[in-house]
Design an enzyme around this catalytic site. Structure first.
Site, PDB file in Angstrom:
ATOM      1  N   HIS A   1      17.861 -17.397 -31.521  1.00  0.00           N
ATOM      2  CA  HIS A   1      16.791 -16.483 -30.911  1.00  0.00           C
ATOM      3  C   HIS A   1      16.197 -15.377 -31.224  1.00  0.00           C
ATOM      4  CE1 HIS A   1      13.647 -16.580 -27.185  1.00  0.00           C
ATOM      5  NE2 HIS A   1      13.667 -15.471 -28.214  1.00  0.00           N
TER       6      HIS A   1
ATOM      7  N   HIS B   1      12.632 -13.129 -33.066  1.00  0.00           N
ATOM      8  CA  HIS B   1      11.306 -13.859 -33.219  1.00  0.00           C
ATOM      9  C   HIS B   1      10.958 -12.686 -35.007  1.00  0.00           C
ATOM     10  CE1 HIS B   1      10.201 -15.161 -29.558  1.00  0.00           C
ATOM     11  NE2 HIS B   1      10.605 -14.720 -28.885  1.00  0.00           N
TER      12      HIS B   1
ATOM     13  N   LYS C   1      -0.084 -16.645 -37.808  1.00  0.00           N
ATOM     14  CA  LYS C   1      -0.742 -16.154 -37.503  1.00  0.00           C
ATOM     15  C   LYS C   1      -2.699 -15.942 -38.501  1.00  0.00           C
ATOM     16  CE  LYS C   1       2.078 -12.716 -35.997  1.00  0.00           C
ATOM     17  NZ  LYS C   1       3.619 -13.605 -36.013  1.00  0.00           N
TER      18      LYS C   1
ATOM     19  N   GLU D   1      10.630 -15.851 -17.567  1.00  0.00           N
ATOM     20  CA  GLU D   1      11.283 -13.883 -17.509  1.00  0.00           C
ATOM     21  C   GLU D   1      10.582 -13.994 -16.534  1.00  0.00           C
ATOM     22  OE1 GLU D   1      10.440 -13.620 -22.091  1.00  0.00           O
ATOM     23  OE2 GLU D   1       9.445 -15.100 -22.125  1.00  0.00           O
TER      24      GLU D   1
ATOM     25  N   ASP E   1      17.174 -11.777 -29.420  1.00  0.00           N
ATOM     26  CA  ASP E   1      15.925 -12.143 -29.442  1.00  0.00           C
ATOM     27  C   ASP E   1      14.552 -11.356 -30.115  1.00  0.00           C
ATOM     28  OD1 ASP E   1      12.916 -12.839 -27.706  1.00  0.00           O
ATOM     29  OD2 ASP E   1      14.109 -11.372 -26.001  1.00  0.00           O
TER      30      ASP E   1
HETATM   31  P1  5GP Z   1       6.275 -12.645 -34.190  1.00  0.00           P
HETATM   32  O1  5GP Z   1       6.012 -14.026 -33.544  1.00  0.00           O
HETATM   33  O2  5GP Z   1       4.709 -12.378 -34.583  1.00  0.00           O
HETATM   34  O3  5GP Z   1       7.484 -13.128 -35.665  1.00  0.00           O
HETATM   35  O4  5GP Z   1       7.524 -11.921 -33.436  1.00  0.00           O
HETATM   36  C1  5GP Z   1       6.684 -11.504 -32.283  1.00  0.00           C
HETATM   37  C2  5GP Z   1       6.493 -12.311 -31.010  1.00  0.00           C
HETATM   38  O5  5GP Z   1       7.039 -12.966 -30.186  1.00  0.00           O
HETATM   39  C3  5GP Z   1       5.393 -11.776 -30.322  1.00  0.00           C
HETATM   40  O6  5GP Z   1       3.996 -11.182 -30.166  1.00  0.00           O
HETATM   41  C4  5GP Z   1       5.546 -12.805 -28.960  1.00  0.00           C
HETATM   42  O7  5GP Z   1       5.034 -13.384 -28.741  1.00  0.00           O
HETATM   43  C5  5GP Z   1       6.874 -13.006 -29.199  1.00  0.00           C
HETATM   44  N1  5GP Z   1       8.358 -12.523 -28.367  1.00  0.00           N
HETATM   45  C6  5GP Z   1       9.077 -11.564 -29.165  1.00  0.00           C
HETATM   46  N2  5GP Z   1       9.776 -11.180 -28.124  1.00  0.00           N
HETATM   47  C7  5GP Z   1       9.712 -11.678 -26.836  1.00  0.00           C
HETATM   48  C8  5GP Z   1      10.369 -12.677 -25.803  1.00  0.00           C
HETATM   49  O8  5GP Z   1      11.308 -11.757 -25.229  1.00  0.00           O
HETATM   50  N3  5GP Z   1       9.536 -12.880 -24.731  1.00  0.00           N
HETATM   51  C9  5GP Z   1       8.340 -14.050 -25.502  1.00  0.00           C
HETATM   52  N4  5GP Z   1       7.675 -14.113 -23.968  1.00  0.00           N
HETATM   53  N5  5GP Z   1       7.613 -13.572 -26.191  1.00  0.00           N
HETATM   54  C10 5GP Z   1       8.650 -12.912 -27.600  1.00  0.00           C
END
Ligand code: 5GP
Length: 370
Positions: free
Chosen positions: A22, A24, A109, A234, A309
């Site tokens: 997990h 991002h 995106k 969350e 995360d």
């Molecule tokens: P990306 O998808 O742009 O590579 O990573 C950032 C995105 O992941 C954020 O804009 C958000 O949509 C999602 N994200 C990152 N961390 C979290 C989190 O802790 N909770 C949630 N619900 N979404 C997250």
């Protein structure tokens, strides 16, 4: 200051082979890169650098502040070249932490001003995988009908002895998206199966959007056999938590605000949980690591994986998350090795990839001092 035992434990946690399920992409950008990108956009007059500098460097953010910061990240990383650079750096950083399998998730995106489509965004991510220099990146090809061949996408046979990071990509549906946009992401994931895409994630600001909006896309993913992980609980939202449990995804992230009956259901369904300790503490989902639901799930032998995360956003690393578990709950090195090794069972790749990873752990077991 940390004592000798803590220093030794930190080194051990670093040496431990780890599975990250997990993370991002845009939450994993290095601060130094963010500052550089902000400076560049400041010079071009797109943003006021002084206004964003303190936001980037701030330690400790609430959940709403994190989502404000993601909007800033998305302004900073909107062209293909930057997406490629960030991806390359993020993979190198995880590999440097001895992460041996990384499931990296990102939201495809669109940015018309930069000629970016969801497909071209993902192509820029894959270019980033190819650009990694420090280790070989081994991708799982889930479209291969004979099962399981994985492809080393940036190594040469002469370099086969280099360290490897096994990888899969998850495409995230953002909760701000429409049903049509969410279905588009799932279709893209299907199309990109032979490029390392192994599943679908639902993420984004948990106070925005309705479960019913994403459900058609998630059902579609299920029908075509794409594994799914959901950000769940969350914020307190009983109806949605129940709907997510009813949907029974392959994995769930966070699960902070479950009530007694929902814990029972989660445990009876044995849905593996992606545990994000630092993230949950820093965004005040739980009061401290000691009070985290990790301990209840661990004691119940519930399937789980320790994860970061957003290591950039929360200034953490997967080694640090293991260290936190060791310090807060007094787990032994053997128990931590077991947590890491067990996570192999919950990856979204097939048995061949799992076999390769089990071998990595067998080797580690011989080398690590327990
Ligand atoms: P990306 O998808 O742009 O590579 O990573 C950032 C995105 O992941 C954020 O804009 C958000 O949509 C999602 N994200 C990152 N961390 C979290 C989190 O802790 N909770 C949630 N619900 N979404 C997250």
């Amino acid at each position: 200051m940390e004592g000798d035992d803590d220093v030794e434990m930190r080194e051990w946690c670093h040496a431990l082979p780890k599975i990250e399920l997990h993370a991002h992409l845009n939450g994993s950008i290095r601060d130094s890169t963010l500052l550089e990108l902000a400076k560049r956009l400041g010079e071009k007059g797109v943003i006021v650098f002084e206004d964003v500098e303190h936001i980037i460097m701030k330690y400790g953010r609430s959940l709403p502040e994190c989502f404000q910061l993601f909007d800033l990240f998305h302004i900073l990383a909107t062209d293909h070249e930057t997406v490629t650079r960030i991806t390359k750096e993020v993979i190198e950083d995880f590999a440097a932490e001895n992460v041996v399998y990384l499931e990296l998730r990102t939201t495809p995106k669109k940015n018309e001003a930069k000629g970016m489509t969801k497909r071209s965004y993902m192509k820029a991510v894959i270019d980033g995988l190819r650009a990694v220099e420090t280790v070989d990146v081994v991708l799982f090809d889930s479209s291969n009908e004979n099962g399981s061949e994985s492809t080393i996408i940036n190594g040469t046979s002469a370099e086969m002895k280099r360290r490897k990071i096994y990888m899969g990509l998850l495409l995230s549906i953002d909760r701000r998206e429409t049903t049509t946009a969410a279905v588009e992401t799932v279709d893209l994931a299907v199309e990109m199966k032979d490029l390392g895409v192994v599943g679908i994630d639902l993420s984004g600001n948990p106070v925005i959007g309705e479960w019913q909006t994403y459900l058609p896309a998630l059902k579609h993913a299920k029908e075509v056999g794409l594994p799914i992980t959901l950000h769940c609980g969350e914020v307190p939202n009983k109806k949605e938590i129940q709907a997510m449990l009813d949907f029974c995804p392959q994995r769930m992230g966070h699960v902070c605000y479950l009530e007694e009956e929902e814990w029972k259901t989660l445990k009876s369904l044995k849905i593996p949980v992606e545990i994000c300790l630092t993230s949950n503490v820093r965004t005040e989902r739980v009061p401290s690591v000691e009070y985290h639901h990790f301990v209840d799930l661990y004691n119940a032998k519930h399937p789980l994986a320790l994860c970061t995360d957003d290591p950039g956003l929360f200034s953490t690393s997967l080694s640090n998350e293991y260290f936190l578990v060791a310090s807060a709950f007094g787990l032994s090195k053997g128990e931590m090795l077991q947590i890491s090794q067990k996570a192999v069972e919950y990856i979204f790749a097939d048995s061949e990839m799992k076999k390769s990873l089990m071998k990595v752990f067998e080797d580690a077991q011989r080398k690590l001092v327990l």
